[in-house]
Design a protein around this motif. Structure first.
Motif, PDB file in Angstrom:
ATOM      1  N   SER A   1      18.127  32.596  26.880  1.00  0.00           N
ATOM      2  CA  SER A   1      17.508  33.159  25.662  1.00  0.00           C
ATOM      3  C   SER A   1      18.493  33.438  24.565  1.00  0.00           C
ATOM      4  N   THR A   2      19.650  33.835  25.102  1.00  0.00           N
ATOM      5  CA  THR A   2      20.802  33.747  23.996  1.00  0.00           C
ATOM      6  C   THR A   2      20.890  32.598  23.185  1.00  0.00           C
ATOM      7  N   ILE A   3      21.059  31.463  23.963  1.00  0.00           N
ATOM      8  CA  ILE A   3      21.190  30.143  23.268  1.00  0.00           C
ATOM      9  C   ILE A   3      20.136  29.985  22.266  1.00  0.00           C
ATOM     10  N   ILE A   4      18.868  30.182  22.591  1.00  0.00           N
ATOM     11  CA  ILE A   4      17.621  30.094  21.524  1.00  0.00           C
ATOM     12  C   ILE A   4      17.869  31.217  20.532  1.00  0.00           C
ATOM     13  N   GLY A   5      18.354  32.123  20.669  1.00  0.00           N
ATOM     14  CA  GLY A   5      18.315  33.272  19.732  1.00  0.00           C
ATOM     15  C   GLY A   5      19.441  32.709  18.767  1.00  0.00           C
ATOM     16  N   GLU A   6      20.783  32.429  19.187  1.00  0.00           N
ATOM     17  CA  GLU A   6      21.731  31.903  18.497  1.00  0.00           C
ATOM     18  C   GLU A   6      21.435  31.000  17.673  1.00  0.00           C
ATOM     19  N   ALA A   7      20.680  29.660  18.114  1.00  0.00           N
ATOM     20  CA  ALA A   7      20.227  28.613  17.374  1.00  0.00           C
ATOM     21  C   ALA A   7      19.548  28.750  16.255  1.00  0.00           C
TER      22      ALA A   7
ATOM     23  N   GLU B   1      30.741  37.610   8.078  1.00  0.00           N
ATOM     24  CA  GLU B   1      30.393  36.586   9.405  1.00  0.00           C
ATOM     25  C   GLU B   1      29.072  37.257   9.994  1.00  0.00           C
ATOM     26  N   LYS B   2      28.242  36.415  10.317  1.00  0.00           N
ATOM     27  CA  LYS B   2      26.977  36.698  11.160  1.00  0.00           C
ATOM     28  C   LYS B   2      27.143  36.427  12.607  1.00  0.00           C
ATOM     29  N   GLN B   3      26.697  37.281  13.442  1.00  0.00           N
ATOM     30  CA  GLN B   3      26.734  36.844  14.921  1.00  0.00           C
ATOM     31  C   GLN B   3      25.495  37.378  15.534  1.00  0.00           C
ATOM     32  N   PHE B   4      24.864  36.560  16.781  1.00  0.00           N
ATOM     33  CA  PHE B   4      23.832  37.211  17.562  1.00  0.00           C
ATOM     34  C   PHE B   4      24.284  38.128  18.480  1.00  0.00           C
ATOM     35  N   LEU B   5      24.375  39.340  18.374  1.00  0.00           N
ATOM     36  CA  LEU B   5      24.897  40.149  19.329  1.00  0.00           C
ATOM     37  C   LEU B   5      23.670  41.363  20.093  1.00  0.00           C
ATOM     38  N   LEU B   6      24.292  41.426  21.151  1.00  0.00           N
ATOM     39  CA  LEU B   6      23.750  42.648  21.956  1.00  0.00           C
ATOM     40  C   LEU B   6      24.061  43.976  21.217  1.00  0.00           C
ATOM     41  N   GLY B   7      22.902  44.936  21.481  1.00  0.00           N
ATOM     42  CA  GLY B   7      23.210  46.037  20.725  1.00  0.00           C
ATOM     43  C   GLY B   7      24.510  46.956  21.212  1.00  0.00           C
ATOM     44  N   ASN B   8      24.911  46.817  22.596  1.00  0.00           N
ATOM     45  CA  ASN B   8      26.157  47.304  22.928  1.00  0.00           C
ATOM     46  C   ASN B   8      27.252  46.508  22.327  1.00  0.00           C
ATOM     47  N   GLU B   9      27.275  45.394  22.294  1.00  0.00           N
ATOM     48  CA  GLU B   9      28.311  44.513  21.385  1.00  0.00           C
ATOM     49  C   GLU B   9      28.560  44.933  19.953  1.00  0.00           C
ATOM     50  N   ALA B  10      27.511  45.243  19.520  1.00  0.00           N
ATOM     51  CA  ALA B  10      27.290  45.645  17.901  1.00  0.00           C
ATOM     52  C   ALA B  10      28.068  47.055  17.841  1.00  0.00           C
TER      53      ALA B  10
ATOM     54  N   MET C   1      19.339  31.799  14.872  1.00  0.00           N
ATOM     55  CA  MET C   1      20.226  32.523  13.730  1.00  0.00           C
ATOM     56  C   MET C   1      20.967  31.484  12.647  1.00  0.00           C
ATOM     57  N   ASN C   2      21.395  30.467  13.374  1.00  0.00           N
ATOM     58  CA  ASN C   2      22.017  29.279  12.991  1.00  0.00           C
ATOM     59  C   ASN C   2      21.212  28.591  11.989  1.00  0.00           C
ATOM     60  N   GLN C   3      19.944  28.625  12.416  1.00  0.00           N
ATOM     61  CA  GLN C   3      18.903  27.857  11.226  1.00  0.00           C
ATOM     62  C   GLN C   3      18.361  28.903  10.159  1.00  0.00           C
TER      63      GLN C   3
ATOM     64  N   SER D   1      19.684  21.977  17.112  1.00  0.00           N
ATOM     65  CA  SER D   1      20.482  23.220  16.926  1.00  0.00           C
ATOM     66  C   SER D   1      20.597  23.981  18.059  1.00  0.00           C
ATOM     67  N   VAL D   2      19.737  23.606  19.198  1.00  0.00           N
ATOM     68  CA  VAL D   2      19.690  24.176  20.528  1.00  0.00           C
ATOM     69  C   VAL D   2      20.709  23.718  21.302  1.00  0.00           C
ATOM     70  N   ILE D   3      21.111  22.219  21.136  1.00  0.00           N
ATOM     71  CA  ILE D   3      22.114  22.020  21.824  1.00  0.00           C
ATOM     72  C   ILE D   3      23.361  22.483  21.078  1.00  0.00           C
ATOM     73  N   GLU D   4      23.396  22.557  19.933  1.00  0.00           N
ATOM     74  CA  GLU D   4      24.601  22.954  19.457  1.00  0.00           C
ATOM     75  C   GLU D   4      24.913  24.389  19.887  1.00  0.00           C
ATOM     76  N   ALA D   5      24.101  25.246  20.223  1.00  0.00           N
ATOM     77  CA  ALA D   5      24.260  26.664  20.425  1.00  0.00           C
ATOM     78  C   ALA D   5      24.616  26.615  22.094  1.00  0.00           C
ATOM     79  N   MET D   6      24.086  25.848  22.769  1.00  0.00           N
ATOM     80  CA  MET D   6      24.436  25.754  24.009  1.00  0.00           C
ATOM     81  C   MET D   6      25.827  25.363  24.205  1.00  0.00           C
TER      82      MET D   6
END
Lengths: 194, 630
Positions: free
Chosen positions: A21-27, B13-22, A29-31, A164-169
């Motif tokens: 799920s985190t990988i999908i989320g990060e991808a 910078e932007k990151q995809f963070l857990l609330g606790n990491e934030a 965000m990157n898009q 982008s999913v592969i990149e995030a992976m």
């Protein structure tokens, strides 16, 4: 409602659900897309059911309303059934057919064929895949989450590109597993597309 | 993401963070020097991340023995002019409360922020208490972030606020905020460079007993000063950028006031259903912004209050309506529009709004009867003790000892405590009958031993024993209480994700640290009977419990074996099943209930990926059908 997409991901503790799920989320965000995700830690992780929810596109809440998922991605057959509250008639239901029998089971484990048959009677888009077998073919049973990640990217309505999913992976998992994971993502993708 | 980005990441910078990491990034941006906690879900990951990053971030970080100590570490750091941060789960506030209440009187010097994580719907807690009550009880400001960006921003802002008003500030999250992931844009980092040989900055404590020593002569004035600060803070909350109106309607008939994660649900329901409701989001909710809320309420006919856990904003809104002599219908928890318990979601919020607005269409769908049957028939998947867990071996052994002593299950009261071992509540162990709070098993043992003629067995984990098990053990010895206390020493704080505790030779920053002996502590408390046992040796377990139950004093058994989840432990090969020897007695399945052993199609099956080679099942099997792997 372009680019709105909600995925409910469920399975058993230890299957790599949060990482996927985190990988999908990060991808996302990157898009440049708005994305929120919810996950559960703690007591719920000792071999219990685990779920995450991902919502792309302008949502504040990270919890998917009932019947609100565009995709139900289940890592385990009976967890698919437990996730059905989030499903509507258009939802894609992708699930791994390999069962993990709970040790705390209070009832017998139902037949997987019956699960598939019953789902197909009730829903339009039922997509069972033997993810565990594909993961083993890719190199390890631990690549199951990458097979299922590949399967998600194969949905026409999924707003992220496979690239982008592969990149995030690659940004989230160790380089020594990249080759295996790529193979797993491709096989999951092809199992839906093919 | 690499966690180090939380330290090195630049503004923008932007990151995809857990609330606790934030929250950790907020702490780093605020230039905190001292941080302390006792781990508790849903706040635990803050500590896990800080323990890795502390040195690079110029932060002294410790896992304190309990939340009260963590509160005291943070309070004294703030009194010494440093920025300090303490964080805990909601019930940790109860432990810390005694010192916390006084910090409101004495105030701070450097900024001090307390993050308390509430757990609506009790994902991993014993109650649903609402931290916002503590802000009112102690009279300190509270901020309620509703997403990861706000967690980061509000933690940082709370430090400025704390220094400006010379008060500790609470940041209240909920599980869904702490365990939400979202996009967080970083801000600037305040310099907190060290001024000495340690990696963190040292402050200096400037003596002022009239400020820091609440003897009656001083404490009365402190209370007056506290109210003065709160009145000034009301001006801030009335104008705060965190209390803002989001308008979805030109019409001023319907309004909605919400905070924290409940705001997220309300926002999405109003937005995606295109409802004519304007929303007032309260992010800085105490002191209550009565002027701002009064203005919002002034033109409305109806107002919805959407908040999780207690009806706190709702009562303040009712008071505001009274004070302002306004007549607005209030729909919240108190009139039954929304539930008084459990977490909300979009469906609960839309159902509540629908009671007044009638906008929802019937969406019920009929599934086939075969699907309905399947939904009813799927087996449970409850959390269980892991394969190879030392607690299982101990619970099996104590049950066997009780049986061999001719006692029935009802002859023994099991006082349990907070940790993985609370899972001993489940059959076939049935080893949890009573539980109040962290450390309560020992005090409960004292009470049961004088209140009943039943035998009493108390269970407490290593970390929980250090947390709050020692002073009740002294009580037990001094008051001659008769029970068997088991300390389940699995060499880690397991349930919250594997933090160190004083029983192991590592501290919260990964440095070597003195190991405090539980055996010696029990002996020093005055216990005559203290035994350290290996739970995987069933014969020893059974023999020791039989001995301990025959005594008439406080007996202590330290069941010592590492948690199977500790990284780097050498695993033994999985157990082998010899089918020809199996007598189908099913004891390994029904009495041990190890997740690695199941009976599939009438045959015992060992799940090799799960089996840890603890070999307890081999000792359970009388027929030699289970054999150590090689």
């Amino acid at each position: 409602m372009d680019n709105h997409y909600s995925i409910y991901i469920c399975g058993v503790g230890g299957q790599g659900i949060i990482k996927t799920s985190t990988i999908i989320g990060e991808a996302a965000m990157n898009q440049g897309l708005d994305v929120v995700m919810s996950e559960i830690h703690g007591m719920s992780q000792r071999g219990g059911s685990v779920s995450t929810e991902l919502k792309i596109g302008g949502y504040n809440s990270s919890i998917i309303p009932n019947k609100g998922a565009d995709m139900l991605l289940a890592f385990e057959p009976i967890e698919t059934i437990r996730g059905l509250d989030k499903v509507n008639s258009e939802t894609k239901i992708v699930y791994n057919t390999h069962p993990i029998v709970p040790s705390s089971a209070d009832k017998p484990y139902p037949s997987v064929d019956n699960i598939t048959k019953t789902l197909k009677e009730n829903f339009k888009h039922v997509l069972p895949i033997n993810g565990t077998e594909l993961a083993v073919e890719a190199g390890s049973v631990l690549a199951l989450n990458m097979v299922l990640l590949g399967a998600v990217t194969a949905d026409d309505k999924f707003p992220l590109t496979k690239e982008s999913v592969i990149e995030a992976m690659k940004n989230n998992l160790k380089p020594k597993f990249h080759e295996m994971n790529l193979k797993a993502i491709e096989s999951g993708y092809n199992s839906i597309k093919g | 993401m690499n966690l180090k980005e939380l330290v090195t990441g630049a503004a923008g910078e932007k990151q995809f963070l857990l609330g606790n990491e934030a929250a950790v990034r907020g702490v780093i941006e605020a230039g905190v020097s001292i941080a302390a906690t006792y781990p508790g879900t849903p706040s635990s990951e803050i500590g896990n991340v800080l323990s890795v990053l502390a040195k690079e971030a110029n932060i002294y970080f410790e896992f304190s023995t309990n939340e009260k100590v963590a509160m005291e570490v943070a309070a004294t750091a703030a009194a010494s002019g440093l920025r300090s941060f303490t964080f805990m789960k909601h019930v940790g506030m109860n432990v810390a409360a005694d010192s916390f209440m006084t910090t409101a009187y004495s105030g701070v010097n450097g900024g001090m922020v307390i993050l308390s994580a509430d757990d609506p719907s009790l994902f991993s807690s014993q109650n649903e208490q609402d931290t916002r009550n503590y802000a009112r009880l102690a009279n300190v400001p509270i901020l309620e972030p509703s997403n990861c960006q706000e967690v980061k921003d509000m933690v940082k802002y709370a430090f400025d606020l704390s220094e400006q008003f010379n008060l500790p500030v609470i940041v209240r999250t909920t599980t869904r905020v702490s365990h939400m992931r979202g996009v967080v844009e970083f801000g600037d980092v305040r310099d907190n460079s060290s001024n000495n040989d340690n990696h963190w900055k040292r402050g200096h404590f400037k003596k002022d007993p009239s400020k820091y020593v609440p003897v009656p002569a001083f404490a009365g004035d402190m209370h007056v000063r506290l109210w003065d600060k709160i009145h000034k803070l009301e001006e801030v909350t009335n104008k705060s950028e965190y209390n803002k109106e989001i308008d979805f309607s030109a019409d001023k008939k319907y309004g909605l006031i919400a905070s924290s994660s409940a705001y997220n649900y309300a926002h999405d329901v109003v937005k995606f259903n295109e409802l004519d409701i304007n929303i007032l989001k309260l992010g800085f909710s105490y002191p209550f912004p009565q002027e701002l809320v009064g203005e919002f309420l002034a033109d409305l006919d109806e107002v919805f209050i959407v908040e999780e856990v207690d009806p706190i904003i709702e009562r303040d809104v009712l008071a505001t309506l009274g004070a302002k002599k306004l007549n607005v219908n209030v729909h919240g928890k108190l009139d039954g529009t929304f539930p008084l318990y459990h977490e909300f979601n979009s469906d609960i919020v839309s159902d509540g709004l629908n009671k007044v607005l009638n906008f929802k269409e019937d969406e019920s769908v009929a599934y086939s009867t075969s699907l309905e049957k399947l939904q009813e028939d799927i087996p449970n998947r409850a959390p269980v003790l892991c394969a190879g867990c030392p607690h299982r071996a101990m619970y099996y052994g104590i049950n066997k000892a009780i049986d061999e002593l001719g006692l029935k299950l009802d002859d023994v009261v099991f006082a349990s405590d907070i940790g993985c071992y609370t899972l001993g509540i489940n059959p076939p162990y049935n080893c949890a009958d009573y539980l109040l709070s962290m450390g309560s098993s020992v005090g409960d043992g004292c009470g049961f031993s004088v209140s009943t003629d039943q035998k009493v067995a108390s269970f407490i984990g290593d970390s929980t024993f250090f947390h709050s098990g020692i002073s009740p053990l002294i009580n037990a010895v001094h008051n001659k209480h008769n029970f068997v206390l088991t300390v389940l020493d699995n060499r880690i704080t397991a349930m919250t994700g594997g933090q160190p505790n004083p029983g192991i030779p590592v501290d919260g920053m990964g440095d070597e640290a003195p190991e405090v002996s539980i055996r010696k502590l029990a002996a020093a408390c005055g216990c005559d009977y203290v035994r350290v046992i290996n739970p995987f040796n069933l014969e020893q377990v059974v023999k020791t419990y039989k001995e301990a139950f025959e005594r008439d004093d406080t007996a202590v058994i330290v069941s010592k074996a590492p948690c199977t989840l500790i990284k780097g432990l050498t695993k033994k090969p999985p157990v082998k099943f010899i089918e020809s020897n199996c007598n189908n007695c099913d004891k390994c399945v029904s009495e041990l209930a190890c997740p690695a052993i199941s009976k599939i199609n009438g045959k015992i099956t060992i799940d090799k990926s799960q089996c840890d080679g603890c070999n307890v099942c081999i000792q359970v099997c009388k027929y030699g059908a289970l054999e150590a792997g090689r």
